[in-house]
Design an enzyme around this catalytic site. Structure first.
Site, PDB file in Angstrom:
ATOM      1  N   PHE A   1       0.802  -1.209   0.000  1.00 17.23           N
ATOM      2  CA  PHE A   1       0.000   0.000   0.000  1.00 17.23           C
ATOM      3  C   PHE A   1       0.846   1.275   0.000  1.00 17.23           C
ATOM      4  O   PHE A   1       1.562   1.523  -0.938  1.00 17.23           O
ATOM      5  CB  PHE A   1      -1.006  -0.024   1.157  1.00 17.23           C
ATOM      6  N   SER A   2       0.830   2.051   1.055  1.00 16.38           N
ATOM      7  CA  SER A   2       1.418   3.390   1.023  1.00 16.38           C
ATOM      8  C   SER A   2       2.932   3.397   0.870  1.00 16.38           C
ATOM      9  O   SER A   2       3.515   4.470   0.695  1.00 16.38           O
ATOM     10  CB  SER A   2       1.013   4.172   2.274  1.00 16.38           C
ATOM     11  N   MET A   3       3.581   2.260   0.916  1.00 16.20           N
ATOM     12  CA  MET A   3       5.010   2.247   0.629  1.00 16.20           C
ATOM     13  C   MET A   3       5.281   2.491  -0.854  1.00 16.20           C
ATOM     14  O   MET A   3       6.429   2.656  -1.261  1.00 16.20           O
ATOM     15  CB  MET A   3       5.638   0.927   1.072  1.00 16.20           C
TER      16      MET A   3
END
Length: 210
Positions: A42-44
């Protein structure tokens, strides 16, 4: 029972000092979570996209304070939400300055966060649905550019779809499809051979980049 599987790694002083995995990667098929389990991060993706765009900056392909519209003409005629008039209808005006690439990188462009915005801007965002998975990057940009800005560029920070705009800029400025740019300039050099955006049913548990 709230979490099916977990893995944890601690890197300290340039070495791995701890790793362990717990639970299942696939509960129904009784596959345990291991070091090799492929997971969604996800946000990585955000730092990966930022690195991709800044690699182009290092090559002198753009300046941080260049107007976004110089590279993405879809954003040339942005409107700004200016509240409601006496009849309760939404008002719009031209922004006080152009959105810059610096704004896009730091979430100060004026873009809305989308779904949680209960103003007319949020309603327009939800109707256009720029981040629908069926949209290509150019289709995303074309739709997102129609959503009015929620505030004057540079005047506040608001989490938004700016990272998607960064991805579009990478593709536009480099002339290389975004996923291919990441593969060639980030994933392969770093040995990130199992990192990709899409996992198809035909892929093995640890797909390799082509």
């Amino acid at each position: 029972q709230k979490l099916v599987g977990v893995s944890a790694l601690v890197w300290q002083n340039n070495r791995e000092v701890y790793f362990n995995a717990f639970g299942d990667a696939d509960r129904e098929n009784h596959k345990p979570m291991t070091r090799g389990t492929l997971v969604q991060i996800f946000s990585m993706t955000k730092p990966v996209v930022g690195v991709a765009l800044m690699k182009l900056y290092e090559r002198g392909k753009f300046q941080l304070d260049d107007p976004l519209e110089n590279y993405a003409p879809e954003f040339a005629n942005l409107n700004l939400y200016a509240g409601l008039d006496d009849t309760g209808q939404a008002k719009y005006e031209a922004p006080s300055r152009k959105v810059t690439i610096r704004d896009v990188l730091r979430h100060t462009a004026g873009f809305t966060a989308g779904g949680g915005d209960q103003t007319a801007v949020g309603a327009i965002y939800r109707e256009l649905d720029p981040r629908a998975y069926t949209n290509t990057l150019p289709e995303f940009a074309q739709k997102f550019a129609q959503v009015p800005l929620a505030y004057q560029p540079g005047t506040r920070w608001l989490y938004s779809d700016s990272v998607d705009v960064q991805a579009y800029l990478v593709q536009k400025i480099s002339g290389v499809p975004f996923d291919k740019f990441l593969e060639l300039h980030i994933f392969k050099p770093l040995g990130m051979t199992s990192t990709r955006y899409t996992i198809l049913p035909t892929h093995p548990d640890r797909p390799q980049l082509a």
